[in-house]
Design a protein around this motif. Structure first.
Motif, mmCIF file in Angstrom:
data_model
loop_
_atom_site.group_PDB
_atom_site.id
_atom_site.type_symbol
_atom_site.label_atom_id
_atom_site.label_comp_id
_atom_site.label_asym_id
_atom_site.label_seq_id
_atom_site.Cartn_x
_atom_site.Cartn_y
_atom_site.Cartn_z
ATOM 1 N N ASP A 1 3.121 10.761 67.956
ATOM 2 C CA ASP A 1 4.063 9.953 68.742
ATOM 3 C C ASP A 1 4.060 8.501 68.248
ATOM 4 O OD1 ASP A 1 3.938 12.340 70.122
ATOM 5 O OD2 ASP A 1 3.770 11.414 72.098
ATOM 6 N N ILE B 1 5.513 8.176 64.624
ATOM 7 C CA ILE B 1 6.961 8.391 64.588
ATOM 8 C C ILE B 1 7.681 7.226 65.247
ATOM 9 C CG2 ILE B 1 8.826 9.864 65.465
ATOM 10 C CD1 ILE B 1 6.901 12.266 64.954
ATOM 11 N N TYR C 1 7.482 7.778 58.910
ATOM 12 C CA TYR C 1 7.894 9.164 58.672
ATOM 13 C C TYR C 1 7.164 9.804 57.494
ATOM 14 C CZ TYR C 1 11.544 8.061 61.991
ATOM 15 O OH TYR C 1 12.218 7.696 63.120
ATOM 16 N N VAL D 1 3.519 10.627 58.461
ATOM 17 C CA VAL D 1 3.412 11.762 59.388
ATOM 18 C C VAL D 1 3.349 13.071 58.619
ATOM 19 C CG1 VAL D 1 4.709 13.098 61.098
ATOM 20 C CG2 VAL D 1 4.459 10.657 61.380
ATOM 21 N N LYS E 1 14.935 12.067 59.763
ATOM 22 C CA LYS E 1 14.382 11.323 60.894
ATOM 23 C C LYS E 1 14.704 11.978 62.229
ATOM 24 C CE LYS E 1 14.500 6.805 58.711
ATOM 25 N NZ LYS E 1 15.099 5.462 58.749
ATOM 26 N N ILE F 1 12.451 14.864 62.824
ATOM 27 C CA ILE F 1 11.079 14.391 63.029
ATOM 28 C C ILE F 1 10.943 13.780 64.421
ATOM 29 C CG2 ILE F 1 9.342 12.741 62.243
ATOM 30 C CD1 ILE F 1 10.421 13.212 59.377
ATOM 31 N N ASP F 2 11.960 13.065 64.881
ATOM 32 C CA ASP F 2 11.922 12.488 66.224
ATOM 33 C C ASP F 2 11.831 13.573 67.303
ATOM 34 O OD1 ASP F 2 12.039 9.885 65.278
ATOM 35 O OD2 ASP F 2 14.226 9.755 65.445
#
Length: 136
Positions: free
Chosen positions: A53, A56, A61, A64, A112, A115-116
């Motif tokens: 969390d 991100i 990115y 991660v 993104k 990934i979010d």
């Protein structure tokens, strides 16, 4: 003599019923406790992913995709997932599928949005487990 025999039969019958009911209750409690421990273990593992969390939200990115930890509890309890509710299973599978997708992901800057969603899936899974634990 007939009264004595009837008393023995009734006593045996009542004893058998009491034993069966007691055993059933004990079995149910053990199974419920086992399911609660499973929920607790999975929730604890989901909490260890808090770092995702933060990374991100900070826009890290690339980092991660290189830092994702393989699941330990989830990977070892596959046969017991059926003890959970459908909502819990769906939420867990969504999050852990995201983890697999993230691991070594190429060009994370272009993905993104996906990934979010990992953050939301982790929170949803954690809430599902915690809500069920509190309700049960």
């Amino acid at each position: 003599m007939a009264a004595t025999a009837t008393g023995f039969v009734l006593g045996a019958l009542i004893g058998s019923i009491t034993t069966a009911v007691g055993s059933g209750i004990l079995y149910w409690k053990r199974e419920r406790d086992r399911t609660d421990r499973l929920r607790g273990a999975l929730a604890a593992e989901l909490r260890t992913y808090d770092y995702l969390d933060e990374m991100i939200e900070d826009g890290q990115y690339e980092a991660v995709t290189e830092r994702i930890e393989p699941p330990t509890v989830y990977g070892s309890v596959g046969g017991d997932l059926g003890r959970l509710t459908d909502d819990e299973i769906t939420a867990l599978v969504a999050f852990y599928a995201d983890c697999r997708w993230l691991d070594g992901l190429q060009d994370p800057e272009d993905k993104k949005e996906g990934i979010d969603r990992v953050v939301n899936h982790r929170r949803t899974a954690l809430e599902a487990l915690e809500n069920r634990s509190n309700a049960g």
